[in-house]
Design an enzyme around this catalytic site. Structure first.
Site, PDB file in Angstrom:
ATOM      1  CB  SER A  50      -0.969  -0.038   1.183  1.00 60.28           C
ATOM      2  OG  SER A  50      -2.026   0.876   1.000  1.00 60.28           O
ATOM      3  CG  ASP A  92      -4.195  -1.731   0.274  1.00 59.48           C
ATOM      4  OD1 ASP A  92      -3.416  -2.404   0.977  1.00 59.48           O
ATOM      5  OD2 ASP A  92      -4.170  -0.489   0.241  1.00 59.48           O
TER       6      ASP A  92
END
Length: 293
Positions: free
Chosen positions: A73, A186
Site C-alpha cells: 500500500s 490493496d
C-alpha cells in the site's frame, strides 16, 4: 661435484621455504567479511506512510545498506519512490509534494470504489523515471491482493506506476486494478507487512520492518471514508503480528490519531519515523556485526 651442487640447491630451497612460512605466520591473510542481505519491509497505513520517509532518511545517514524493499500500500509508494532513486532528500522532496488530490479522484456514483486511483498512478508516472518494476536501482517488490482468490501477489515485473496503484487500491475507496490476468486490490487485505516474503521468498538475512499500525486509536472519525479507513486499520492491526514474527528488527513510529487521508501532518510523521529509526540503529548494527562474525 654433482653431489655438492645438489646440496647447494637443497640449502637454497630450504631457505626459500623457511622465509615463505615465516611470512605466512607473521602476515595475517585478509578475509573479506560477508555482508548480509538486508530487506526493508514497509507496511500500509495510508497517510501514516509519511513516517516511512523519516525511517529511510536515518537508515541512509547511518549507511545501513538496503538490498531489497518490500512494500504494501503506502509502503509500496514510498518504498518504490526510494527504490527507483535511492536518495532520501529527493524522497522527502517528493513526499512533501504529495497532496490529497494527487491520490483521490472521487466518483459521483460508486461502482466498485469511490475513486479510480488513476491520480496516484499519474503522480508516480510524472515524478519517476523508472517505468518498470524490474528496473529499479534497489530490487523492489510491491505487494497486492488477488480479489478473486485472496492470494498475496508479489508484483515483480510490469508497469511501475500501475503496480504501486494496485498495491495501494484500498477496497471500497479505490476500484480494483486489472494487472495481467488478475483483479488486484490493496496488499494490506492479505499481507500488510510482508516480512515472510522478504525472509523466505526473497532470502533476506536481516529483515527490518516498519509497522505503522502499532497504535490504531482514532477518535476523529467524521466521514464515510474515515469509517472505512479505521475499519481497515483494525483489520490490518490484528493480522500484522504473525508477520512481524519474521522480522529481525521492528521499527514502530508513533502515528496515533492520523486519519486515512490526513495530509496535514507530514512533518510530524516524518519526525516520528526519524525518532523510531534512531532507536533501532544500535540493534541493526549489532545484527550486521553478528552476521559478519
Amino acid at each position: 661435484m654433482w653431489v655438492k651442487g645438489q646440496v647447494i640447491k637443497f640449502i637454497i630451497l630450504f631457505i626459500i621455504v623457511t622465509i615463505f612460512l615465516t611470512a605466512c605466520q607473521t602476515t595475517p591473510v585478509a578475509v573479506k567479511k560477508k555482508e548480509p542481505k538486508i530487506a526493508l519491509v514497509l507496511s500500509g497505513g495510508s497517510a501514516k506512510g509519511f513516517a516511512h520517509v523519516g525511517v529511510i532518511r536515518v537508515l541512509e545517514q547511518e549507511k545501513i545498506p538496503i538490498h531489497m524493499i518490500v512494500g504494501t500500500s503506502v509502503g509500496s509508494l514510498i518504498g518504490g519512490l526510494y527504490a527507483a532513486n535511492p536518495d532520501s532528500f529527493q524522497l522527502e522532496y517528493l513526499a512533501f509534494k504529495i497532496e490529497k488530490n494527487d491520490v483521490l479522484d472521487m466518483l459521483t456514483i460508486p461502482k466498485m470504489g469511490l475513486g479510480q486511483g488513476s491520480r496516484l498512478e499519474e503522480f508516480v508516472e510524472k515524478h519517476v523515471k523508472v517505468k518498470r518494476v524490474e528496473d529499479t536501482k534497489i530490487p523492489f517488490y510491491p505487494i497486492a491482493t488477488d480479489l478473486n482468490t485472496g492470494e498475496t501477489v508479489i508484483l515483480e515485473k510490469g508497469p511501475f506506476a500501475k503496480a504501486i496503484r494496485a498495491s495501494a487500491s484500498i477496497p471500497g475507496i479505490f476500484t480494483p486494478v486489472t494487472f495481467g490476468n488478475r483483479m488486484l486490490v490493496d496488499g494490506g487485505v492479505s499481507n500488510n507487512i510482508a516480512c515472510d516474503v522478504a525472509k523466505y521468498t526473497k532470502g533476506a538475512d536481516i529483515v527490518i520492518a516498519v509497522n505503522l499500525l502499532k497504535n490504531i486509536t482514532n477518535y476523529d472519525i467524521k466521514s464515510f471514508v474515515d469509517v472505512i479507513g479505521q475499519s481497515i486499520n483494525i483489520m490490518m492491526h490484528a493480522t500484522n503480528r504473525p508477520k512481524l514474527a519474521y522480522a529481525d528488527v521492528v521499527i514502530e513510529p508513533d502515528t496515533k490519531g492520523v486519519a486515512l487521508f490526513d495530509f496535514t501532518k507530514k512533518k510530524e510523521l516524518m519526525e516520528a519515523g526519524i525518532r523510531a529509526a534512531k532507536e533501532a540503529i544500535p540493534k541493526i548494527k549489532e545484527l550486521i556485526v553478528k552476521y559478519q562474525q
